[in-house]
Design an enzyme around this catalytic site. Structure first.
Site, PDB file in Angstrom:
ATOM      1  N   HIS A  19       0.839  -1.201   0.000  1.00 17.93           N
ATOM      2  CA  HIS A  19       0.000   0.000   0.000  1.00 17.93           C
ATOM      3  C   HIS A  19       0.873   1.250   0.000  1.00 17.93           C
ATOM      4  O   HIS A  19       2.110   1.169  -0.029  1.00 17.93           O
ATOM      5  CB  HIS A  19      -0.986  -0.014   1.165  1.00 17.93           C
ATOM      6  N   HIS A  22       4.092   1.401   2.187  1.00 21.42           N
ATOM      7  CA  HIS A  22       5.241   0.638   1.672  1.00 21.42           C
ATOM      8  C   HIS A  22       5.871   1.378   0.491  1.00 21.42           C
ATOM      9  O   HIS A  22       7.093   1.488   0.382  1.00 21.42           O
ATOM     10  CB  HIS A  22       4.800  -0.758   1.224  1.00 21.42           C
ATOM     11  N   CYS A 127       0.248  -8.367  20.738  1.00 18.01           N
ATOM     12  CA  CYS A 127      -0.516  -7.930  19.566  1.00 18.01           C
ATOM     13  C   CYS A 127       0.011  -8.679  18.351  1.00 18.01           C
ATOM     14  O   CYS A 127       1.190  -8.540  17.995  1.00 18.01           O
ATOM     15  CB  CYS A 127      -0.396  -6.425  19.344  1.00 18.01           C
ATOM     16  N   CYS A 130       1.302  -6.386  15.451  1.00 15.99           N
ATOM     17  CA  CYS A 130       2.671  -5.853  15.616  1.00 15.99           C
ATOM     18  C   CYS A 130       3.678  -6.984  15.792  1.00 15.99           C
ATOM     19  O   CYS A 130       4.871  -6.762  15.697  1.00 15.99           O
ATOM     20  CB  CYS A 130       2.781  -4.979  16.863  1.00 15.99           C
ATOM     21  N   CYS A 145      -4.339  -2.537  21.083  1.00 17.23           N
ATOM     22  CA  CYS A 145      -3.046  -2.092  20.557  1.00 17.23           C
ATOM     23  C   CYS A 145      -3.148  -0.659  20.010  1.00 17.23           C
ATOM     24  O   CYS A 145      -4.082  -0.349  19.267  1.00 17.23           O
ATOM     25  CB  CYS A 145      -2.625  -3.044  19.444  1.00 17.23           C
ATOM     26  N   HIS A 148      -2.818  -0.981  15.958  1.00 13.90           N
ATOM     27  CA  HIS A 148      -3.842  -1.722  15.203  1.00 13.90           C
ATOM     28  C   HIS A 148      -5.250  -1.596  15.780  1.00 13.90           C
ATOM     29  O   HIS A 148      -6.208  -2.058  15.158  1.00 13.90           O
ATOM     30  CB  HIS A 148      -3.447  -3.203  15.118  1.00 13.90           C
ATOM     31  N   LYS A 295      -6.862   7.783   9.427  1.00 11.88           N
ATOM     32  CA  LYS A 295      -5.878   6.717   9.447  1.00 11.88           C
ATOM     33  C   LYS A 295      -6.220   5.772   8.287  1.00 11.88           C
ATOM     34  O   LYS A 295      -7.405   5.501   8.033  1.00 11.88           O
ATOM     35  CB  LYS A 295      -6.014   5.977  10.782  1.00 11.88           C
ATOM     36  N   LYS A 298      -8.108  -0.903   6.271  1.00 10.24           N
ATOM     37  CA  LYS A 298      -9.011  -1.733   5.454  1.00 10.24           C
ATOM     38  C   LYS A 298     -10.449  -1.502   5.857  1.00 10.24           C
ATOM     39  O   LYS A 298     -11.335  -1.442   5.010  1.00 10.24           O
ATOM     40  CB  LYS A 298      -8.649  -3.206   5.667  1.00 10.24           C
TER      41      LYS A 298
HETATM   42  O1  ME8 Z   1       6.715  -3.549  10.243  1.00  7.61           O
HETATM   43  N1  ME8 Z   1       2.701   5.818   6.428  1.00  7.61           N
HETATM   44  O2  ME8 Z   1       6.313  -4.452   8.160  1.00  7.61           O
HETATM   45  P1  ME8 Z   1       5.060  -3.607   7.653  1.00  7.61           P
HETATM   46  C1  ME8 Z   1       4.019   5.743   6.195  1.00  7.61           C
HETATM   47  N2  ME8 Z   1       7.846  -6.482   8.696  1.00  7.61           N
HETATM   48  N3  ME8 Z   1       4.702   4.585   6.148  1.00  7.61           N
HETATM   49  C2  ME8 Z   1       4.023   3.452   6.349  1.00  7.61           C
HETATM   50  C3  ME8 Z   1       2.641   3.449   6.611  1.00  7.61           C
HETATM   51  C4  ME8 Z   1       1.973   4.707   6.635  1.00  7.61           C
HETATM   52  N4  ME8 Z   1       0.668   4.831   6.849  1.00  7.61           N
HETATM   53  N5  ME8 Z   1       2.254   2.174   6.769  1.00  7.61           N
HETATM   54  C5  ME8 Z   1       3.353   1.405   6.609  1.00  7.61           C
HETATM   55  C6  ME8 Z   1       6.921  -4.374   9.376  1.00  7.61           C
HETATM   56  N6  ME8 Z   1       4.434   2.167   6.350  1.00  7.61           N
HETATM   57  C7  ME8 Z   1       8.020  -5.389   9.560  1.00  7.61           C
HETATM   58  C8  ME8 Z   1       9.362  -4.714   9.347  1.00  7.61           C
HETATM   59  S1  ME8 Z   1      12.024  -4.777   9.182  1.00  7.61           S
HETATM   60  C9  ME8 Z   1      13.212  -5.787   9.740  1.00  7.61           C
HETATM   61  C10 ME8 Z   1      10.531  -5.602   9.568  1.00  7.61           C
HETATM   62  C11 ME8 Z   1       5.803   1.711   6.049  1.00  7.61           C
HETATM   63  O3  ME8 Z   1       4.561  -4.278   6.413  1.00  7.61           O
HETATM   64  C12 ME8 Z   1       6.810   2.208   7.078  1.00  7.61           C
HETATM   65  O4  ME8 Z   1       8.092   2.132   6.522  1.00  7.61           O
HETATM   66  O5  ME8 Z   1       4.089  -3.379   8.747  1.00  7.61           O
HETATM   67  C13 ME8 Z   1       6.702   1.157   8.153  1.00  7.61           C
HETATM   68  O6  ME8 Z   1       7.820   1.163   9.003  1.00  7.61           O
HETATM   69  C14 ME8 Z   1       6.619  -0.083   7.316  1.00  7.61           C
HETATM   70  O7  ME8 Z   1       5.829   0.296   6.172  1.00  7.61           O
HETATM   71  C15 ME8 Z   1       5.966  -1.231   8.074  1.00  7.61           C
HETATM   72  O8  ME8 Z   1       5.718  -2.247   7.185  1.00  7.61           O
END
Ligand code: ME8
Length: 501
Positions: A19, A22, A127, A130, A145, A148, A295, A298
């Site tokens: 999304h 990412h 959670c 997380c 949480c 979430h 925020k 989904k």
């Molecule tokens: O946390 N605004 O993965 P994740 C800005 N797998 N950036 C956002 C965002 C938003 N609303 N939502 C997500 C994880 N991100 C773990 C990480 S690393 C060793 C493991 C971005 O799929 C932001 O970079 O939940 C956030 O830190 C990351 O997606 C979390 O992705």
């Protein structure tokens, strides 16, 4: 200047599709990677997917697909996002790969051999979203949480602990010696103070499910998904005893969202200290995107899909919008009306119109060829010096304040617009002052070529199209009239950036 640059994004959970969030982190990383390649650095840019843990198993079950099929399909979606957004990563690491699992086992073995892991029991509020335990005080109404909003689960399990507390002093010392370790500065004191307040040891294995890397010293346990995931930054370089690792480790900058700063600035450095591996130089923490004031979720049905955005507006327009609004460290709000307005004002009017105006004038008065000029008067030289001065741009990129770098280029385009409007080359051509008109166009054309290279990291496809319109594909970073003079511009007018209604 260091010759290499190693930068990373988080590896993304594959329980859902990619999304806006990412895409945002990956585009920031891509801009930094592309800009440093432009400056001549040997860049290694790592991204990938986080595929273990309970929430992935639950997502696969919900989808009705077998786990292996589910993870392959989802990882593929993230790869496709990268292709669509022109993310120029050097490697894509998947935590379900054999190489990754081998590297995690090696790292955990070093930590174990160092006496930093012991057996115990853990009871806490977990959670699944997380994949982390919370203390009651950090939860909303004591049971939900904060990220979430969903209810946490009470878990009690036999577990192995990592002696995180043992590394408190060493971490504080590292922060003190490296005051730029955590960027932006505002985030630094928040982390520093929390570490100073004390660190509990960390539960690093689970027995309640088995989708993960086996704990090598007790096969009933799998490693906590975060310990597994953080090691990707090493397995993504093929592991510790490799030439890639020797060339690029430690990371120059690890780019993350604010949600996962504790893992990257506390747990990860502590694990590395224990394993005897040098620490990353900087962690760049960016803020959060909301969507039209809410925020993104989904449940609200307001998740911004990077695929749809790219199809609808073009990947460069989407990249541009995110970077134009990327206040590093603070939150931003996604608004389609703003995307369209900024596309029209900045890309279409400020940049696109200038290019097409110049192409039209060259076709009309100079046989479609950029004139070769060598003599300039002092006023003209002064203008050239302003455009040529890219120090601010380079500094902003180097300190990762990339939004300011983008603003700097856009400002230069505004200077060019002002210059051409003031000099009115069309009047010169009409009133037999051809050489002054030619001088103006030569200056504007080389300036556009020169500035288009600074746009490359942000809008790689469109920046190239700008050069194509001028008929010069020269990518030398210096400002020199020989790089554009003599080029045949496009014979017909082409719309570089369509206006959006
Ligand atoms: O946390 N605004 O993965 P994740 C800005 N797998 N950036 C956002 C965002 C938003 N609303 N939502 C997500 C994880 N991100 C773990 C990480 S690393 C060793 C493991 C971005 O799929 C932001 O970079 O939940 C956030 O830190 C990351 O997606 C979390 O992705």
């Amino acid at each position: 200047m260091n010759k290499t640059l190693y930068l990373t994004t988080p590896i993304y959970y594959i329980n859902g599709s990619p999304h806006l969030g990412h895409a945002y982190t990956s585009i920031i990383a891509d801009v930094i990677a592309r800009a440093h390649r432009l400056f001549g650095k040997d860049v290694f840019f790592l991204t990938g997917t986080d595929e273990h843990g309970q929430k992935i198993v639950e997502a696969a079950q919900k989808s009705g697909s077998p786990l292996a099929h589910f993870i392959d399909a989802r990882a593929q979606e993230f790869k496709e996002m990268n292709t669509l957004l022109n993310i120029s990563n050097s490697n894509f690491i998947r935590t379900s790969s054999d190489l990754h699992k081998k590297v995690v086992t090696e790292i955990i073995t070093s930590i174990y051999s160092n006496g930093d892991i012991y057996a115990g029991t853990y009871r806490g509020l977990y959670c699944v979203g997380c994949e982390a335990y919370y203390s009651k005080d950090d939860l909303i109404d004591g049971n939900r949480c904060p990220t979430h909003q969903q209810e946490v689960r009470e878990l009690e399990e036999d577990t192995y602990f990592f002696k995180l507390g043992k590394y408190q002093d060493k971490l504080l010392e590292y922060y003190e010696k490296n005051p730029n370790f955590i960027l932006p500065q505002t985030r630094f004191s928040e982390i520093y103070n929390r570490v100073k307040a004390g660190l509990d040891d960390l539960s690093i294995t689970r027995t309640s499910f088995d989708w993960g890397v086996r704990f090598p010293f007790d096969h009933k346990h799998v490693l906590y998904v975060w310990v597994d995931a953080l090691c990707n930054y090493i397995s993504g370089l093929d592991g510790i005893k490799t030439s890639t690792f020797a060339r690029f480790w430690p990371p120059d900058v690890q780019i993350i969202g604010k949600d996962i700063s504790w893992f990257h600035t506390v747990i990860w450095p502590a694990l590395l200290l224990s394993a005897g591996i040098s620490l990353p130089k900087q962690v760049l923490i960016h803020g959060w995107w909301t969507v039209e004031g809410d925020k993104m979720s989904k449940t609200l049905g307001n998740v911004i899909d990077p695929f749809e955005m790219s199809r609808e507006y073009g990947s460069d327009v989407f990249r541009f919008y995110l970077m134009y609004n990327a206040h590093m460290g603070s939150d931003s709000n996604f608004s389609l009306a703003e995307l369209k307005q900024q596309n029209n004002a900045v890309l279409a009017n400020n940049i696109g119109n200038l290019v097409s105006r110049v192409v039209t004038l060259l076709n009309q008065y100079c046989n479609g060829t950029i004139p070769m000029i060598t003599e300039f008067d002092p006023e003209e030289k002064k203008f050239i010096e302003i455009i040529k001065d890219n120090k601010k741009y380079v500094d902003e990129i180097s300190s990762y304040t990339i939004r300011n770098a983008l603003f700097d280029v856009i400002e230069k385009f505004a200077e060019l617009n002002k210059y051409i409007t003031d000099r009115k080359p069309w009047d010169d051509f009409k009133h037999s002052n051809k050489s002054r008109g030619e001088k103006t166009l030569a200056m504007i054309c080389e300036s556009i070529r020169f500035l288009s290279l600074q746009l490359d990291p942000f809008i790689p496809i469109k920046a190239q199209e700008i050069r194509k319109s001028l008929g010069t594909m020269n990518i030398n970073l210096d400002f020199d009239f020989k790089y554009s003079a003599g080029s045949k511009v496009l014979a017909e007018k082409r719309i570089l950036f369509a206006k959006l209604e």
